[in-house]
Each structure stands twice: as structure tokens, then as C-alpha cells.
Enzyme design. Structure first.
Site, short mmCIF file in Angstrom:
data_model
loop_
_atom_site.label_atom_id
_atom_site.label_comp_id
_atom_site.label_asym_id
_atom_site.label_seq_id
_atom_site.Cartn_x
_atom_site.Cartn_y
_atom_site.Cartn_z
N GLY A 1 16.86 16.57 87.65
CA GLY A 1 16.19 16.37 89.20
C GLY A 1 15.30 17.64 89.63
O GLY A 1 14.38 17.33 90.35
N LYS B 1 13.90 25.75 80.86
CA LYS B 1 13.97 24.83 81.78
C LYS B 1 12.54 25.17 82.61
O LYS B 1 12.56 26.31 83.27
CB LYS B 1 15.20 24.99 82.92
N ASP C 1 27.98 20.19 91.25
CA ASP C 1 27.03 19.08 90.48
C ASP C 1 27.73 18.85 89.23
O ASP C 1 27.16 18.78 88.08
CB ASP C 1 25.64 19.33 90.39
#
Length: 796
Positions: free
Chosen positions: A459, A477, A574
Site C-alpha cells: 500500500g 522499499k 498490520d
């Protein structure tokens, strides 16, 4: 005759006067109840009584005079009975052959009669925690070798003839100069009128390796030794009078047990234990705010005697009730203020009374205290002497140079602003100790972020495989410019993961924050994510049962570290199978801390805007933003069910008993309530598995996903249950939050969720699994070295 089984049952009311008719009674145990009223004077009629134990009741009043006339009484325990009395002076005329007299923790006042120290048979005398005054006599009986007079208002000094006695005189008003000559060094610092550090430099930190040798931690901190047992006293004062410890029946434990789930494992390989209250004192601390870290681990190999469960007090205030030490190490963190009144810090551990109805097995018959290490660090800037001495010189130099420096800095900032004006603003890392990479270096490592090097997409950004100039393979990332993860989330992820070091948490190598470019550099995980391994394309990794069980336990240990070991309590928010990566040996590592929240120890919960992933969100968080560690526990329960079943948590293909479900918990409860065996949930791809372990994971998962967050276990208890060290017990009723869930893609982040709850009437217990014969376990598979990089999907 023995009357013992009424001890520790929390009976209420009054002791019946008819007890005086038990004229042949020799042993009377009524301790650990809630009896009221004054102690019966008629107990003095039990002429054959040898042991009378009435401790820990609510009697009040005076000590019956007749008790002192029992000619066979050897042991008298009236500890913590709310007694309000003074002791009689006629002990020289008493013929009671007392060996042990315990009157501690009452409200007794007045002077301690000199004659009580000369009862010829008396060996142990406990008068601690009362209001006694006066001075001690010059003489005592030779048989009296254990004396506890701590926490009174006694004065004067100790006669040299008392040397060699196991003596506790802490927290009285004894003269420092005179006691210093004949008592172990430091006793004067533990008195009410202590002036040890008047006009001296004060300490600003405290580190103790309880029960162990002096060691150096991974961050370079020296933990002082706490293994002195050469004194007969009930206290020990460390060198330089920096800290002290007082104790009752104490012993040291040292273990070679391999502890891999905590920072500084050596700190958890020793411990000090006590069956009575254990207190540590920081002496002569500078006034200010401090952080206390308490480290615990049950390393006692001889665990058939004690259960380590106790209350924790800081500065006399209860901080933790019924703290229980299990096999997994953990850490507790507290904030405290040291005031100018005391300049001392007091950390107290008090063992719990354990009622007999809960003593189900032999090892739970007694409770005790256990502590492995203590660390106290200041929350203020510490200045040393050299800094203060050079302040004037430095100040003068700065005064001369300030105009020139300000001009140079102003010009530099103006140029820097122009350079990055069109690229976005840099962000400050606030002194975080983390490696920084320049964009050209990472651009080269990933071959200009070549699509073929793409490992996955989440996301907040895309993850690429890269090779640094030194040959290290990493995962980069690259955050999307339009990502909802802004500077705050970026800093949170860097700050969070840079401080944690645990084998089940992915390692952060560094970051890049050049201009508007935000990148995180992680260790590369060859075998990709757990969700791909469980229910990805055919030809992926094959996870046999022992690997799955190890993965489940590893995730639990990683979360337990975040919740209890790390410097700050961290809630991940998460947890999902796509955020669990597998290394080359298929060890699980939790990743993606972009949504993590730091959680102050004093907070009961956080109310925050919801963030997370469909299918893994706890009801209270999705409905109201109520955030605690139990949100991660809920998500762990969902992941555990995925590991057992090999199914995604949200799937429209769930069908059982003529009903369609879209959520794995609906499907699991349907099977659980309508079939005789929970093993119907097991992934068909598993050719063999350990039935007991499968059922254990399913039962733990259903506990973790209960509606009420308080009904969910902590991660430390989850680990104990998975290892079979703690009973799972009976499963609560079917949770009422099960509902039809209007969802789209199960992997996307969410802003809000609409629930449509309905009620269930089920009160069914956990179905029994057949443990008659476990299937043989397969050997762990480490995966092929030829695993394709493109299988590394949905990571970070």
C-alpha cells in the site's frame, strides 16, 4: 491432632469459640483467610498446641494474654493480622518454649521488651514493619540467630556482641557512625535519617545483573554483580553505596539455558529469588525523571516448588498486580520521579498468597519473587564535571565567533534551500542511529529500479531487489510519492525498526531521505512472504507441519518482543501473512512497520484513526479506533488459522454445511460447532501432522480472536500455550462480531469498515481432538536455492 486444610481458603466471619473444645489439637493452621474479630483468648486453653498459624487475617485488637501461657507452643505466626497492641514486659516469667515468633506487618507500638531477646529457646524473631521505638539491649540469647526489626522507629546502636546474627535493621533510625563499625558497610544509607550523600555527587543511573556476575551488555552498558551471599544480614549494599537490596529467604539461580528471544540473553541467565518481599534501592540518585526497565525470565530448572507470581511496587505505589513469570523472558518498563526529599529509588516485589483451591499441582504450592536484571536510566541530560569546568571557556569562544558562524550558517541554509526547493523538503531523522544511503547508490543497486528486480508491491510503495557496492543483497522499499505514508509514517517506521533487534523481526539496514525520495533498505528474504507460501501459485514452497508450527511460534515471539521487550511498547497494527517474510531457513520475520504505534507504559489504550487490512482487524479497533496490544493478538489468531488451513483469511470460496462464508473465522467456527473434530480445518496439502499441536494452535487462535479484548491472551501467554507450558482451558462462547463483511481486495489498506453484527447463542466448549496417536513429523524443508525472486510478493 492436626487442623490444617482451612488454611488459604479465604474464609470470612469469626473463628468459632467451640474450637477451644479441641483439647488434643497440636497444630492449628488458619492463615491466609479473611477472619475478623479479635483473636480468641480461649485459644490459650489448647494446652497441647505446638504450632499456631493465624497470619494474613483481619483480626485487629490485642494479642491474647493466654497465648503466652501455652507451655507447649513452639511456633506462633501472627503476621499481618492488623494487631494493635504493645508487647508485655513479663517475658522473663513466660515458660512458653517458643522457637519461632512472627509478629511482622502489624500495628504494634511501644518499646520492644529487652526480655524478649532472652527467651532461651527462641531462634527466630520477626518484629518487622511495626511501630516499635526505643533502643536494643546489650544482650540476647545465644540461640537467637535470626532477627528482623526492619521498618520500625528504633534508635541507638548495635552492641558488638550481636555480630554474626542474621539481622535486618533496614529503615530505622540507627546512628550511622556507630553501626558502621560493626555492621556490613552501608547500613547507615538504609536508615530513615540517612545522610550518606549530603554534599556529594549523586548518581544518575543504575544497572544490576540480579543474582549474577558483572557483565557488559550489547550496547556497552556495565551491569553490576548482585551475587554477594557472604553476609548473615538480610541486606546487601553495593560498592560506593550506589544501590542496595533487602530480602528474606533468598537464593541465586544461574542457568546455561539458551535464550534467543531477547536482547542481551546473558542478562536473563541469572536471577535472584525470594519467598518474601524483595526490595532494591537506588541510593543517592539525582533529582529528576527516570525510566526503569525490569527484566524477567523463569530459568529455574527445579520448578516443582515455586510459582513466580508477585506484585511490583515503585516508590511504594502498586504498578503491576499478579505479575507471573513464565518460561519466555520479558521486560517491564516504568517511569518514576526521584524527589529531593529522599534522593532514593525503591523497587519492591511482593509474592502473592496463592489459595489452595488454585493449587492444582504440586509445583504451585508456593509463590516467590524472581528478578533477572534492573536498569534505571535518566530522562534528562547528564553533565559531567569536565563539561561544567570548561563551560566558561567555551562560552567566551562562542561569544567571539557567533557573528561569523551565523553568517556562514545563514548562507549555507539559503543555498541548501535553493538546491532542494524543487525536489521537496528533506526530513530530519531526529538523531536516529541508522545508516543513510544516497539515492544514486540505491539507484545503481537496483539497476535504475528495473522492473525485473521488482519483488512486490504494497500500500505504501514498491520493493526491489538490489545489490550494494559491497556485494550485499538487500530489499529496497521505494515509497510512492502519492502514498498515504508521509513523513510522519516514514520516521515512525525508521525509528521503530531501527531500535528493535530480534530474530523474528526483519532487519533494517538503513534509509534514504534525499529530497522527496523516501526509501528503506531491508535485509533480503529469499523465500518471500508467508501468504505466497501458504496459498500462492502451484510450485511454491511446500511447508510441512513442523515448519508451520515453527513459523507460528516465531511470529508469536516477534510480537511478544514488540509488546514487552523493546525500549518502547510497539503495536504493529498490520499483522498479516503478507507481512511475514521467510528467510533462507524458513524462519519467519515480521516486516512493514509503517503503521506501528509506540505505546506508553502508563496508557491503557490509544484512540487513533483506523489503519490496517481487511480480515485481520480486531472489532474494537475497527469500530472505535480503540488500540491496544490485543489488536495484534487478534491479527495473530487470524494468521494462525491461515497457517493451519492453508487458506486466505478472506475468500468467497469458503463453503461448509450448506452455508457460504467469506471470512475464515466464520468458516472455522462453523466446522468447530458442527463437527466432532477440528482437524477438518487442516490444509489438505499436509500429508502428515502432529494432531496435538494442530488442535493447540486452533484453540489458541480462537482465544486470540474473541470479541472482548480482555478475553484474549497476551503474547507471552500465547507462547506458553503453544509450547504446552500453560493450559488453554475452556473456550469462551462464539464471538458476536461474526458478520457478513462487504469487502473488496483483502490485501488493501482501509480507512473505514462497515460491520453488520448478529448474535449467537452458542456456549460450546472447545471440541476434543484425538490425541491417541500423533502422525510422524516431516523434516523441515529449507526451500530450493533456485527459488525465483518474482515469488517475493506483497511484501513490506
Amino acid at each position: 491432632m492436626l487442623l490444617q486444610d482451612v488454611e488459604g481458603n479465604f474464609f470470612q466471619g469469626y473463628i468459632l469459640s467451640s474450637i477451644e473444645n479441641l483439647i488434643n489439637l497440636k497444630y492449628l493452621y488458619l492463615s491466609n483467610n479473611n477472619f475478623e474479630g479479635e483473636i480468641l483468648n480461649s485459644l490459650g486453653n489448647l494446652k497441647k498446641l505446638r504450632i499456631l498459624s493465624l497470619s494474613n487475617n483481619k483480626f485487629g485488637g490485642e494479642i491474647p494474654k493466654n497465648l503466652w501461657n501455652l507451655k507447649t507452643l513452639e511456633e506462633l505466626y501472627l503476621r499481618n493480622c492488623s494487631l494493635e497492641d504493645s508487647l508485655p514486659d513479663e517475658y522473663s516469667e513466660i515458660h512458653t518454649p517458643l522457637i519461632i515468633l512472627d509478629l511482622g506487618f502489624n500495628d504494634l507500638v511501644g518499646k520492644v521488651p529487652n526480655t524478649i531477646f532472652n527467651i532461651s529457646t527462641l531462634e527466630s524473631l520477626y518484629l518487622n514493619n511495626n511501630g516499635f521505638t526505643g533502643v536494643l539491649p546489650d544482650k540476647k540469647s545465644d540461640n537467637l540467630t535470626i532477627i528482623d526489626l526492619s521498618n520500625n522507629n528504633l534508635e541507638g546502636y548495635i552492641d558488638p556482641k550481636w555480630n554474626g546474627v542474621a539481622l535486618n535493621l533496614v529503615n530505622n533510625k540507627f546512628s550511622s557512625k556507630e553501626t558502621e563499625k560493626i555492621q556490613p558497610r552501608g547500613l547507615e544509607c538504609l536508615q530513615q535519617t540517612s545522610n550518606c550523600f549530603m554534599g556529594e555527587n549523586l548518581f544518575t543511573s543504575l544497572t544490576i545483573n540480579c543474582g549474577g556476575e558483572k557483565i557488559k551488555s550489547e550496547d556497552g552498558t556495565i551491569f553490576e554483580a548482585d551475587n554477594n551471599n557472604k553476609t548473615n544480614t538480610y541486606f546487601y549494599v553495593a560498592d560506593k553505596n550506589k544501590w542496595a537490596v533487602t530480602f528474606g529467604e533468598c537464593r541465586f539461580i544461574n542457568s546455561t539455558k539458551n535464550i534467543t528471544d531477547a536482547q542481551d540473553p546473558k542478562l536473563y541467565q541469572s536471577a535472584r529469588t525470594s519467598t518474601k518481599t524483595l526490595k532494591y534501592y537506588g541510593l543517592g540518585l539525582k533529582v529528576g525523571n527516570y525510566t526503569i526497565e525490569l527484566m524477567f525470565a523463569n530459568i529455574d530448572d527445579d520448578d516443582n516448588t515455586y510459582r513466580y507470581i508477585f506484585d511490583i511496587y515503585i516508590q511504594g505505589i502498586l504498578q503491576e498486580k499478579d505479575c507471573e513469570i513464565l518460561k519466555e523472558p520479558f521486560k517491564k518498563t516504568y517511569k518514576v520521579i526521584v524527589t529531593n526529599d529522599t534522593k532514593n529509588l525503591e523497587i519492591s516485589f511482593s509474592p502473592k498468597l496463592y489459595p489452595k483451591e488454585l493449587k492444582l499441582i504440586q509445583k504451585h504450592l508456593s509463590t516467590a519473587v524472581l528478578i533477572s536484571a534492573i536498569k534505571v536510566i535518566p530522562n534528562f541530560k547528564v553533565e559531567n564535571g569536565s563539561t561544567k569546568r570548561s563551560a566558561a571557556v567555551i562560552g567566551a569562544s562562542v561569544g567571539v565567533s557567533i557573528f561569523i558562524l551565523s553568517c556562514i550558517v545563514g548562507y549555507y541554509l539559503w543555498k541548501r534551500h535553493r538546491k532542494y526547493r524543487d525536489e521537496g523538503n528533506n526530513i530530519e531523522l531526529n538523531g536516529l542511529e541508522v545508516n543513510t544511503y544516497r539515492f544514486p547508490e540505491l539507484n545503481t543497486a537496483t539497476e535504475n529500479f528495473k522492473p525485473a528486480n521488482k519483488l512486490g508491491e504494497g500500500g505504501f510503495g514498491v520493493v526491489y531487489k538490489g545489490t550494494l557496492y559491497n556485494g550485499d543483497t538487500v530489499a529496497v522499499k521505494k515509497l510512492l510519492a502519492e502514498s498515504i505514508q508521509g513523513n510522519e509514517q516514514f520516521i515512525a517506521e525508521v525509528a521503530t525498526i531501527s531500535e528493535v533487534r530480534q530474530r523474528n523481526l526483519v532487519k533494517l539496514h538503513g534509509c534514504c531521505c534525499q529530497g522527496n525520495k523516501r526509501m528503506l533498505v531491508y535485509e533480503y528474504m529469499k523465500n518471500g512472504s508467508l501468504d505466497t507460501a501458504l496459498y500462492g501459485r502451484t510450485g511454491q514452497l511446500e511447508l510441512d507441519w513442523d515448519i508451520r508450527f515453527t513459523i507460528c511460534l516465531g511470529i508469536a515471539k516477534g510480537l511478544n518482543y514488540l509488546h514487552q521487550y523493546s525500549r518502547h511498547r510497539i503495536i504493529h497494527r498490520d499483522i498479516k501473512s503478507s507481512n511475514i517474510l521467510l528467510d533462507q531457513h524458513l524462519n519467519p520475520k515480521i516486516c512493514d512497520f509503517g503503521l506501528a504505534k509506540l505505546y506508553e507504559d502508563k496508557m491503557t489504550h490509544i484512540t487513533t484513526r483506523m489503519a490496517g487490512t481487511y480480515g485481520y482487524l480486531a472489532p474494537e479497533y475497527a469500530l472505535s479506533g480503540h488500540l491496544t496490544e490485543k489488536v495484534d493478538v487478534f491479527a495473530f489468531g487470524v494468521v494462525a488459522l491461515e497457517i493451519v488451513s492453508g487458506k486466505c483469511c478472506v475468500d468467497y470460496s469458503f463453503v461448509s454445511f450448506g452455508s457460504n462464508q467469506s471470512y475464515i473465522i466464520q468458516w472455522v467456527w462453523n466446522i468447530h460447532e458442527n463437527m466432532d473434530d477440528d482437524l477438518a480445518m487442516v490444509d489438505p496439502k499436509l500429508k502428515s501432522f502432529n494432531k496435538e499441536e494442530v488442535c493447540r494452535i486452533i484453540q489458541v487462535a480462537l482465544l486470540c480472536t474473541q470479541m472482548d479484548s480482555m478475553s484474549r491472551p497476551s503474547m507471552s501467554h500465547v507462547i506458553a500455550m503453544l509450547n504446552g507450558e500453560k493450559d488453554i482451558g475452556t473456550l469462551p462462547s462464539k464471538p458476536s462480531y461474526l458478520m457478513f463483511w462487504d469487502i473488496g481486495n483483502s490485501s488493501r489498506a482501509i480507512d473505514d469498515i462497515e460491520f453488520q453484527p448478529y448474535q449467537f447463542d452458542s456456549r460450546q466448549q472447545i471440541s476434543s481432538c484425538s490425541y491417541s496417536q500423533s502422525m510422524p513429523l516431516r523434516h523441515a524443508q529449507t526451500g530450493s536455492s533456485e527459488q525465483k525472486d518474482e515469488d517475493y510478493t506483497k511484501t513490506f
